[in-house]
Design a protein around this motif. Structure first.
Motif, PDB file in Angstrom:
ATOM      1  N   ARG A   1      18.853 -10.427 -27.989  1.00  0.00           N
ATOM      2  CA  ARG A   1      20.396 -11.416 -27.514  1.00  0.00           C
ATOM      3  C   ARG A   1      21.060 -10.838 -27.084  1.00  0.00           C
ATOM      4  O   ARG A   1      21.683 -10.362 -27.869  1.00  0.00           O
TER       5      ARG A   1
ATOM      6  N   ASN B   1      36.949 -17.086 -28.372  1.00  0.00           N
ATOM      7  CA  ASN B   1      35.745 -16.597 -28.987  1.00  0.00           C
ATOM      8  C   ASN B   1      34.255 -16.826 -29.146  1.00  0.00           C
ATOM      9  O   ASN B   1      34.323 -17.130 -28.028  1.00  0.00           O
ATOM     10  N   GLY B   2      33.901 -15.627 -29.457  1.00  0.00           N
ATOM     11  CA  GLY B   2      32.636 -14.942 -29.492  1.00  0.00           C
ATOM     12  C   GLY B   2      32.178 -14.762 -27.492  1.00  0.00           C
ATOM     13  O   GLY B   2      31.363 -14.336 -27.305  1.00  0.00           O
ATOM     14  N   ALA B   3      33.548 -14.309 -27.264  1.00  0.00           N
ATOM     15  CA  ALA B   3      33.363 -13.724 -25.801  1.00  0.00           C
ATOM     16  C   ALA B   3      32.993 -12.351 -26.113  1.00  0.00           C
ATOM     17  O   ALA B   3      32.100 -11.630 -24.829  1.00  0.00           O
ATOM     18  N   GLY B   4      33.229 -11.721 -26.651  1.00  0.00           N
ATOM     19  CA  GLY B   4      32.330  -9.979 -26.894  1.00  0.00           C
ATOM     20  C   GLY B   4      33.288  -9.275 -27.532  1.00  0.00           C
ATOM     21  O   GLY B   4      33.420  -7.779 -26.939  1.00  0.00           O
ATOM     22  N   LYS B   5      34.250  -9.704 -27.226  1.00  0.00           N
ATOM     23  CA  LYS B   5      35.400  -8.263 -27.376  1.00  0.00           C
ATOM     24  C   LYS B   5      35.333  -7.796 -28.854  1.00  0.00           C
ATOM     25  O   LYS B   5      35.272  -6.213 -28.404  1.00  0.00           O
ATOM     26  N   THR B   6      35.024  -8.636 -29.650  1.00  0.00           N
ATOM     27  CA  THR B   6      35.243  -7.392 -31.220  1.00  0.00           C
ATOM     28  C   THR B   6      33.982  -6.321 -30.291  1.00  0.00           C
ATOM     29  O   THR B   6      33.617  -4.987 -30.808  1.00  0.00           O
ATOM     30  N   THR B   7      32.291  -6.969 -29.721  1.00  0.00           N
ATOM     31  CA  THR B   7      30.824  -6.272 -29.622  1.00  0.00           C
ATOM     32  C   THR B   7      31.973  -5.321 -28.689  1.00  0.00           C
ATOM     33  O   THR B   7      30.810  -4.052 -28.861  1.00  0.00           O
TER      34      THR B   7
ATOM     35  N   TYR C   1      22.153  -7.730 -29.737  1.00  0.00           N
ATOM     36  CA  TYR C   1      22.020  -7.748 -30.782  1.00  0.00           C
ATOM     37  C   TYR C   1      20.250  -8.615 -31.189  1.00  0.00           C
ATOM     38  O   TYR C   1      20.254  -9.958 -30.302  1.00  0.00           O
TER      39      TYR C   1
ATOM     40  N   VAL D   1      24.449  -9.779 -25.759  1.00  0.00           N
ATOM     41  CA  VAL D   1      25.945 -10.681 -25.486  1.00  0.00           C
ATOM     42  C   VAL D   1      26.676  -9.839 -24.355  1.00  0.00           C
ATOM     43  O   VAL D   1      27.983 -10.768 -24.047  1.00  0.00           O
TER      44      VAL D   1
HETATM   45  P1  ATP Z   1      35.658 -13.057 -32.133  1.00  0.00           P
HETATM   46  O1  ATP Z   1      36.831 -13.372 -31.604  1.00  0.00           O
HETATM   47  O2  ATP Z   1      35.395 -14.805 -32.907  1.00  0.00           O
HETATM   48  O3  ATP Z   1      35.314 -12.187 -33.085  1.00  0.00           O
HETATM   49  P2  ATP Z   1      34.789 -12.050 -30.158  1.00  0.00           P
HETATM   50  O4  ATP Z   1      35.370 -12.370 -28.334  1.00  0.00           O
HETATM   51  O5  ATP Z   1      35.292 -10.697 -30.762  1.00  0.00           O
HETATM   52  O6  ATP Z   1      35.469 -13.649 -30.978  1.00  0.00           O
HETATM   53  P3  ATP Z   1      32.089 -11.619 -30.624  1.00  0.00           P
HETATM   54  O7  ATP Z   1      32.503 -10.900 -32.524  1.00  0.00           O
HETATM   55  O8  ATP Z   1      31.764  -9.645 -29.837  1.00  0.00           O
HETATM   56  O9  ATP Z   1      32.892 -11.837 -29.597  1.00  0.00           O
HETATM   57  O10 ATP Z   1      30.425 -12.042 -30.941  1.00  0.00           O
HETATM   58  C1  ATP Z   1      30.135 -12.143 -29.502  1.00  0.00           C
HETATM   59  C2  ATP Z   1      28.811 -12.997 -29.247  1.00  0.00           C
HETATM   60  O11 ATP Z   1      27.374 -11.869 -30.205  1.00  0.00           O
HETATM   61  C3  ATP Z   1      29.126 -14.502 -30.100  1.00  0.00           C
HETATM   62  O12 ATP Z   1      28.030 -14.590 -29.626  1.00  0.00           O
HETATM   63  C4  ATP Z   1      28.168 -14.388 -31.491  1.00  0.00           C
HETATM   64  O13 ATP Z   1      27.968 -15.042 -32.323  1.00  0.00           O
HETATM   65  C5  ATP Z   1      27.570 -12.883 -31.236  1.00  0.00           C
HETATM   66  N1  ATP Z   1      27.330 -11.934 -32.707  1.00  0.00           N
HETATM   67  C6  ATP Z   1      27.965 -11.331 -33.104  1.00  0.00           C
HETATM   68  N2  ATP Z   1      27.983 -10.427 -33.621  1.00  0.00           N
HETATM   69  C7  ATP Z   1      27.080 -10.826 -34.135  1.00  0.00           C
HETATM   70  C8  ATP Z   1      25.740  -9.809 -34.996  1.00  0.00           C
HETATM   71  N3  ATP Z   1      26.824  -9.031 -36.084  1.00  0.00           N
HETATM   72  N4  ATP Z   1      24.596 -10.243 -35.131  1.00  0.00           N
HETATM   73  C9  ATP Z   1      24.461 -11.731 -34.147  1.00  0.00           C
HETATM   74  N5  ATP Z   1      24.806 -12.212 -33.526  1.00  0.00           N
HETATM   75  C10 ATP Z   1      26.380 -11.660 -32.841  1.00  0.00           C
END
Ligand code: ATP
Length: 235
Positions: A14, A36-42, A11, A16
């Motif tokens: 940064r 949370n924040g591990a990067g699953k949604t990403t 992002y 991720v």
């Molecule tokens: P969750 O269960 O909380 O959704 P996750 O495992 O799906 O967690 P992500 O949402 O993929 O995690 O986020 C991974 C990292 O990327 C986190 O550190 C988050 O803060 C960061 N992040 C997510 N979306 C953005 C964005 N649009 N811009 C900048 N950083 C982001």
């Protein structure tokens, strides 16, 4: 069927996701576990083309999809049901179902057959077809989000946190739905906070920690893994 090879995602500046590789075989249910924040949604957004990896490749059914547009990825049969459902509160159930079929993978069921199929899977959606999505219960909204995804005729369905905010009885229904979809031949990539549920539904799983896969194994083995138990199963 779906293969991620050394994917890096940023992002802005940064980073991720730091070189993630994983595979989902045809007909498998695979879960991606992580805090949370591990990067699953990403990771899911990168597969569906909403984010671009800065390096690495993603292939689906042997073809590269990491440079394709999101609508092209749907047309290949990779469909993402996003976290938070992302419905349009003022649009009706019927309109969401129609909308889901606009960009669809070609093959298998016709549009009309898919409408019948989603109504068979979720009879409440047929009953509520003229109701606005914003007036549905949380469980019904999740059903609608999945139904909309199914209208795109997925070969691979990615579900992001489908149980979020659901009452226990709706979670059971969701689990039955995921089993039904698997039996219907759909490959499933599941992201789910309820790791016990995810591992009971899945054949295999990957554990993601701060953008890296740290463990991968069959779901049975992961359920017994002391690290998984301590971090995700409250043991
Ligand atoms: P969750 O269960 O909380 O959704 P996750 O495992 O799906 O967690 P992500 O949402 O993929 O995690 O986020 C991974 C990292 O990327 C986190 O550190 C988050 O803060 C960061 N992040 C997510 N979306 C953005 C964005 N649009 N811009 C900048 N950083 C982001």
């Amino acid at each position: 069927m779906l293969e991620l090879n050394d994917i890096v995602v940023r992002y802005g500046r940064r980073e991720v996701i730091h070189g993630l590789s994983m595979k989902v075989g045809a007909g498998e249910v695979v879960t991606l576990v992580g805090s949370n924040g591990a990067g699953k949604t990403t990771t899911l957004k990168t597969i569906s083309g909403l984010l671009r990896p800065v390096s690495g490749t993603i292939t689906f059914a042997g073809e590269r999809i990491d440079t394709a547009q999101p609508h092209e990825i749907i047309a290949r049969g990779v469909v993402h049901v996003p976290e938070g459902r992302l419905l349009f509160p003022d649009m009706t159930v019927r309109e969401h179902i129609e909308l889901g079929g606009i960009r669809a993978h070609v093959g298998g069921r016709s549009h009309a057959e898919r409408v019948d199929w989603v109504h068979e899977l979720f009879p409440i959606l047929q009953e509520r077809r003229d109701q606005k999505a914003g007036t549905l219960s949380g469980g019904q909204q999740q059903m609608l989000a999945i139904a909309r995804g199914l209208m795109a005729n997925p070969r691979c369905l990615m579900l992001d946190e489908p149980s979020l905010g659901l009452a226990p009885i709706m979670v059971d229904l969701l689990a039955d739905t995921i089993r039904n979809l698997h039996e219907a031949g759909i490959t499933i990539l599941l992201v789910e906070q309820r790791v016990d549920l995810a591992l009971r539904l899945a054949h295999r799983g990957y554990v993601l920690e701060t953008g890296r896969i740290v463990i991968e194994d069959s779901a049975d083995v992961l359920l017994q893994d002391p690290r998984v138990k301590a971090a995700y199963l409250g043991a």
